[in-house]
Design a protein around this motif. Structure first.
Motif, mmCIF file in Angstrom:
data_model
loop_
_atom_site.group_PDB
_atom_site.id
_atom_site.type_symbol
_atom_site.label_atom_id
_atom_site.label_comp_id
_atom_site.label_asym_id
_atom_site.label_seq_id
_atom_site.Cartn_x
_atom_site.Cartn_y
_atom_site.Cartn_z
ATOM 1 N N LEU A 7 0.807 -1.218 0.000
ATOM 2 C CA LEU A 7 0.000 0.000 0.000
ATOM 3 C C LEU A 7 0.843 1.272 0.000
ATOM 4 O O LEU A 7 0.298 2.369 0.093
ATOM 5 N N ARG A 8 2.139 1.150 -0.130
ATOM 6 C CA ARG A 8 3.037 2.302 -0.043
ATOM 7 C C ARG A 8 2.937 3.194 -1.279
ATOM 8 O O ARG A 8 2.435 2.782 -2.329
ATOM 9 N N PRO A 31 -1.026 2.064 -4.071
ATOM 10 C CA PRO A 31 -0.672 3.161 -3.159
ATOM 11 C C PRO A 31 -1.925 3.832 -2.600
ATOM 12 O O PRO A 31 -2.804 4.238 -3.356
ATOM 13 N N VAL A 32 -2.016 3.908 -1.282
ATOM 14 C CA VAL A 32 -3.136 4.625 -0.675
ATOM 15 C C VAL A 32 -2.729 6.047 -0.301
ATOM 16 O O VAL A 32 -3.567 6.856 0.082
ATOM 17 N N LEU A 33 -1.433 6.326 -0.409
ATOM 18 C CA LEU A 33 -0.906 7.667 -0.179
ATOM 19 C C LEU A 33 0.082 8.007 -1.276
ATOM 20 O O LEU A 33 0.846 7.146 -1.704
ATOM 21 N N ALA A 146 1.295 13.749 2.504
ATOM 22 C CA ALA A 146 0.859 12.479 1.928
ATOM 23 C C ALA A 146 -0.629 12.588 1.625
ATOM 24 O O ALA A 146 -1.452 12.702 2.539
ATOM 25 N N ALA A 148 -4.223 11.288 0.309
ATOM 26 C CA ALA A 148 -4.946 10.016 0.279
ATOM 27 C C ALA A 148 -5.455 9.702 -1.116
ATOM 28 O O ALA A 148 -5.953 10.587 -1.827
ATOM 29 N N HIS A 170 1.359 -3.224 6.209
ATOM 30 C CA HIS A 170 0.908 -1.918 6.682
ATOM 31 C C HIS A 170 2.087 -1.158 7.291
ATOM 32 O O HIS A 170 2.667 -1.599 8.281
ATOM 33 N N SER A 172 2.043 2.453 7.970
ATOM 34 C CA SER A 172 1.706 3.610 8.803
ATOM 35 C C SER A 172 0.262 3.516 9.252
ATOM 36 O O SER A 172 -0.574 2.873 8.601
ATOM 37 N N ARG A 174 -1.904 5.937 9.343
ATOM 38 C CA ARG A 174 -2.793 6.650 8.423
ATOM 39 C C ARG A 174 -3.089 5.812 7.189
ATOM 40 O O ARG A 174 -4.230 5.760 6.722
ATOM 41 N N SER A 175 -2.071 5.144 6.630
ATOM 42 C CA SER A 175 -2.319 4.332 5.439
ATOM 43 C C SER A 175 -3.234 3.155 5.764
ATOM 44 O O SER A 175 -4.054 2.742 4.940
ATOM 45 N N PHE A 179 -6.715 2.516 3.926
ATOM 46 C CA PHE A 179 -6.981 1.217 3.308
ATOM 47 C C PHE A 179 -8.328 0.668 3.751
ATOM 48 O O PHE A 179 -9.122 0.184 2.922
#
Length: 234
Positions: A7-8, A31-33, A146, A148, A170, A172, A174-175, A179
């Motif tokens: 998810l990075r 990537p979620v961020l 970062a 979203a 996972h 972070s 926040r990420s 997610f």
């Protein structure tokens, strides 16, 4: 071969995917961020030293930070130190995390000092709080943020829906929160409980556990230990 959901942010995800390949994982990247420079100005000041806790703080600092390159630069992480050298800085103190660098900074600066902190907009406060509690002044400039993502990648949605993901990494808190929100928006919440989840720390794991998911945590908050935990889990 096992499949891991990464998810990075895109650039970091590529590096992680290479490491996963050597561990017999294939990667699905979503990537979620995404990191973006804020172009926030660095206020002129009589700073004693510069701080950075992420390579992105160095990458996004901009020309306003140039006059402060002769000052001592203290950083968290070898990756941050490497980025600093590439940009013409000379890292002095390098430590693995905020807890590790704080006693070193306090020993180096027994008298009150003024630090310029090249920071991200969303960050943990441990470094700043620790220095201020010791009587120092910290001017934090949010040089990057970062942002979203609006949705999981098409590949990730399809793989999750088909049950083709084995583990989610996972990095972070926040990420992890983003997610969970994006998975819910895609109607995939039910699938998450069938997956293995590995978090960088207990703090990162907190929103996942609050959502009722079973989460394993790395023994130390770095990628090497995160990947070690992922291998052990599967």
């Amino acid at each position: 071969m096992r499949r891991a959901l990464v998810l990075r942010a895109a650039e970091d995800a590529l590096r992680t995917s290479d490491k996963l390949k050597s561990l017999c994982f294939t990667s699905v990247v979503s990537p979620v961020l995404e990191i973006a420079a804020t172009e926030a100005p660095v206020p002129p000041g009589a700073y004693d030293a510069v701080l950075a806790s992420s390579a992105k703080g160095i990458d996004c600092a901009g020309t306003d930070a140039e006059p402060y390159k002769p000052l001592p630069l203290h950083v968290v992480g070898a990756k941050t130190a490497k980025a600093a050298r590439e940009h013409g800085w000379r890292p002095d103190i390098v430590a693995g995390n905020a807890d590790a660098i704080l006693p070193l900074l306090r020993a180096r600066y027994p008298a009150p000092a003024h630090f310029l902190y090249l920071a991200g907009r969303d960050r943990q406060a441990a470094l700043e709080t620790g220095l201020r509690d010791a009587g120092h002044v910290v001017t934090a400039v949010d040089v990057y943020e970062a942002r979203a993502a609006e949705a999981l990648s098409e590949e990730a949605r399809a793989a999750l829906a088909a049950g083709e993901i084995d583990i989610v990494l996972h990095y972070s808190r926040r990420s992890a929160e983003i997610f969970l929100r994006l998975a819910s928006a895609a109607g995939l919440t039910a699938q998450l409980g069938r997956l293995a989840h590995v978090a960088l720390s207990q703090d990162v794991a907190a929103p996942l556990k609050a959502a009722g998911l079973s989460v394993s945590c790395a023994e130390a908050p770095d990628e090497a230990h995160l990947l070690k935990a992922a291998v052990a889990l599967l």
